[in-house]
Motif scaffolding. Sequence first.
Motif, PDB file in Angstrom:
ATOM      1  N   ASP A 128       0.840  -1.288   0.010  1.00 56.48           N
ATOM      2  CA  ASP A 128      -0.056   0.126   0.001  1.00 56.48           C
ATOM      3  C   ASP A 128       0.725   1.309   0.008  1.00 56.48           C
ATOM      4  O   ASP A 128       1.941   1.229   0.396  1.00 56.48           O
ATOM      5  CB  ASP A 128      -0.899   0.010   1.310  1.00 56.48           C
ATOM      6  N   THR A 129       0.220   2.273  -0.561  1.00 55.59           N
ATOM      7  CA  THR A 129       0.917   3.511  -0.606  1.00 55.59           C
ATOM      8  C   THR A 129       0.053   4.742   0.072  1.00 55.59           C
ATOM      9  O   THR A 129      -0.779   4.421   0.532  1.00 55.59           O
ATOM     10  CB  THR A 129       1.270   4.006  -2.150  1.00 55.59           C
ATOM     11  N   ARG A 146     -16.191  20.706  -6.844  1.00 55.95           N
ATOM     12  CA  ARG A 146     -14.744  20.314  -6.342  1.00 55.95           C
ATOM     13  C   ARG A 146     -14.817  19.832  -4.880  1.00 55.95           C
ATOM     14  O   ARG A 146     -15.695  19.506  -4.462  1.00 55.95           O
ATOM     15  CB  ARG A 146     -13.789  21.436  -6.186  1.00 55.95           C
ATOM     16  N   PHE A 147     -13.542  18.977  -4.529  1.00 51.40           N
ATOM     17  CA  PHE A 147     -13.790  17.980  -3.364  1.00 51.40           C
ATOM     18  C   PHE A 147     -12.746  18.241  -2.741  1.00 51.40           C
ATOM     19  O   PHE A 147     -11.448  18.422  -2.764  1.00 51.40           O
ATOM     20  CB  PHE A 147     -13.661  16.554  -3.799  1.00 51.40           C
ATOM     21  N   GLU A 148     -13.023  18.406  -1.355  1.00 51.57           N
ATOM     22  CA  GLU A 148     -12.195  18.353  -0.277  1.00 51.57           C
ATOM     23  C   GLU A 148     -11.770  16.964   0.076  1.00 51.57           C
ATOM     24  O   GLU A 148     -12.228  15.957   0.107  1.00 51.57           O
ATOM     25  CB  GLU A 148     -12.951  18.763   1.127  1.00 51.57           C
ATOM     26  N   LEU A 149     -10.194  16.943   0.541  1.00 51.20           N
ATOM     27  CA  LEU A 149      -9.754  15.711   0.731  1.00 51.20           C
ATOM     28  C   LEU A 149      -9.333  15.310   2.068  1.00 51.20           C
ATOM     29  O   LEU A 149      -9.044  16.534   2.772  1.00 51.20           O
ATOM     30  CB  LEU A 149      -8.596  15.723  -0.346  1.00 51.20           C
ATOM     31  N   VAL A 150      -9.075  14.107   2.493  1.00 50.60           N
ATOM     32  CA  VAL A 150      -8.361  13.891   3.704  1.00 50.60           C
ATOM     33  C   VAL A 150      -6.931  12.839   3.078  1.00 50.60           C
ATOM     34  O   VAL A 150      -7.333  12.086   2.386  1.00 50.60           O
ATOM     35  CB  VAL A 150      -9.323  13.093   4.583  1.00 50.60           C
ATOM     36  N   PRO A 151      -6.068  12.718   3.651  1.00 49.94           N
ATOM     37  CA  PRO A 151      -5.007  12.011   3.442  1.00 49.94           C
ATOM     38  C   PRO A 151      -5.144  10.716   3.811  1.00 49.94           C
ATOM     39  O   PRO A 151      -5.659  10.380   5.006  1.00 49.94           O
ATOM     40  CB  PRO A 151      -3.578  12.667   4.089  1.00 49.94           C
ATOM     41  N   ILE A 152      -4.695   9.511   2.971  1.00 44.47           N
ATOM     42  CA  ILE A 152      -4.351   8.258   3.341  1.00 44.47           C
ATOM     43  C   ILE A 152      -2.968   8.013   3.931  1.00 44.47           C
ATOM     44  O   ILE A 152      -2.132   8.427   3.047  1.00 44.47           O
ATOM     45  CB  ILE A 152      -4.826   7.426   2.495  1.00 44.47           C
ATOM     46  N   VAL A 207      -1.103   3.245   7.568  1.00 48.21           N
ATOM     47  CA  VAL A 207      -2.184   3.601   8.230  1.00 48.21           C
ATOM     48  C   VAL A 207      -1.724   2.932   9.623  1.00 48.21           C
ATOM     49  O   VAL A 207      -2.702   2.898  10.569  1.00 48.21           O
ATOM     50  CB  VAL A 207      -3.529   3.275   7.920  1.00 48.21           C
ATOM     51  N   GLY A 208      -0.709   2.168   9.733  1.00 49.19           N
ATOM     52  CA  GLY A 208      -0.321   1.708  11.063  1.00 49.19           C
ATOM     53  C   GLY A 208      -0.668   0.272  11.436  1.00 49.19           C
ATOM     54  O   GLY A 208      -0.165  -0.352  12.557  1.00 49.19           O
ATOM     55  N   VAL A 209      -1.491  -0.374  10.562  1.00 57.44           N
ATOM     56  CA  VAL A 209      -1.869  -1.826  10.624  1.00 57.44           C
ATOM     57  C   VAL A 209      -0.689  -2.924  10.334  1.00 57.44           C
ATOM     58  O   VAL A 209      -0.436  -3.509  11.116  1.00 57.44           O
ATOM     59  CB  VAL A 209      -3.269  -2.211  10.061  1.00 57.44           C
ATOM     60  N   GLY A 210      -0.383  -2.751   9.179  1.00 61.31           N
ATOM     61  CA  GLY A 210       0.785  -3.747   8.741  1.00 61.31           C
ATOM     62  C   GLY A 210       0.677  -5.009   8.893  1.00 61.31           C
ATOM     63  O   GLY A 210      -0.299  -5.654   8.543  1.00 61.31           O
TER      64      GLY A 210
END
Length: 385
Positions: free
Chosen positions: A74-75, A88-94, A225-228
């Motif tokens: 994953d990236t 247009r679209f507000e974003l949240v980071p992954i 996201v810390g699960v790994g």
Amino acid sequence: MSRLKIDVSYLVDQLKALLAIDSPTGYTDTIVRHVTTELERLGLEPELTRRGAIRAVVRGGRREGARAIITHLDTLGAQVKYIKDNGRFELVPIGHWSARFAEGARATLYTEKGAYRGTILPLKASGHTFNDDVDTMPVGWNFVELRVDAMCWDRADAHNLGIDVGDFVAVDPQPEFLENGFIVSRHLDDKAGVAIALAALESLLSNEVTLPVDTHWLFTIAEEVGVGAASIVTPEIASMVTIDNGTTAPGQNSTEFGVTIAMADQAGPFDYHLTKKLVELCREEDIRYQKDVFRYYRSDSASAIEAGHDVRTALIAFGIDASHGYERIHVHALRSVAELATAYVASPMEIERDVEEVSDIEGFTEQPTNEAEMARRANNLPKQE
């Protein structure tokens, strides 16, 4: 064992193929299929967890006390947080990355009805309109938006296109492979690590190397996201080496050449004995290396330990400049890490009690406690009774 030759052309070709597949955390099915197919082509029988983490086992002389090499598929990426009145679209980071590196990025928006191309732009993107305000805009995810290249001028248009909150946004890697060995791209973390693992596997299998213990080649899908590695490690695995990036920056000892062996990250020190073994293998096999400590960094190793797996962990890294931004690496490091990975999995098992999950004190490891003991160990002298 003399270090194995790594097919660098194969490694680079795999990296190119991996970078061509979008795989932000949560949208990894396509890359899982790609890597599974390649593992099967190499002659292995990969297993997938329900969500798509991959395990492929190369059999060795015994099952217990197994080793693992782990990377992640994953990236970084983003999701639609909100549909604005202007279409247009507000974003949240992954994952954790700065909106500074999102500004100007080309991207693909994946919806239930299909995909759309677009650009991530600052809220004030036109110098002809906003003049100096363009330069004084703050940096942050609240100050960028996604503009899709479609007839989308308001919320109704967005809904008619099938775009909704939660849709995934994959940022283009824009890779460049230079003749001098440098590679510049987004998402080298950790697709370069995956390519290294595949190249190490290809070398081991083509040379028909006999391993002392089973080696589990693990590919996780939610490291960013810390699960790994939280749910992919099985009880027979005694030690696990993560392949990931090592940050080259002022105040860091990592470089873009050779292997960077991490001594600690924000989750704490890596296993003393496993890390020492990796350093010794670099010396024995004449593999260039350096050690480093990372303050703001965690990997699959941390998620495995936090999930309660009693495994020795270590991190071997390819040096990467501008991590989680506009990343750069060098082929020399990729080859060096692959060489160390093959040397490690082919090396003798030294801590025999690791075949048992729980045992008594007999055979338990020792760490030097005084100068005389350290000198004895350094010179391989017998212990004085």
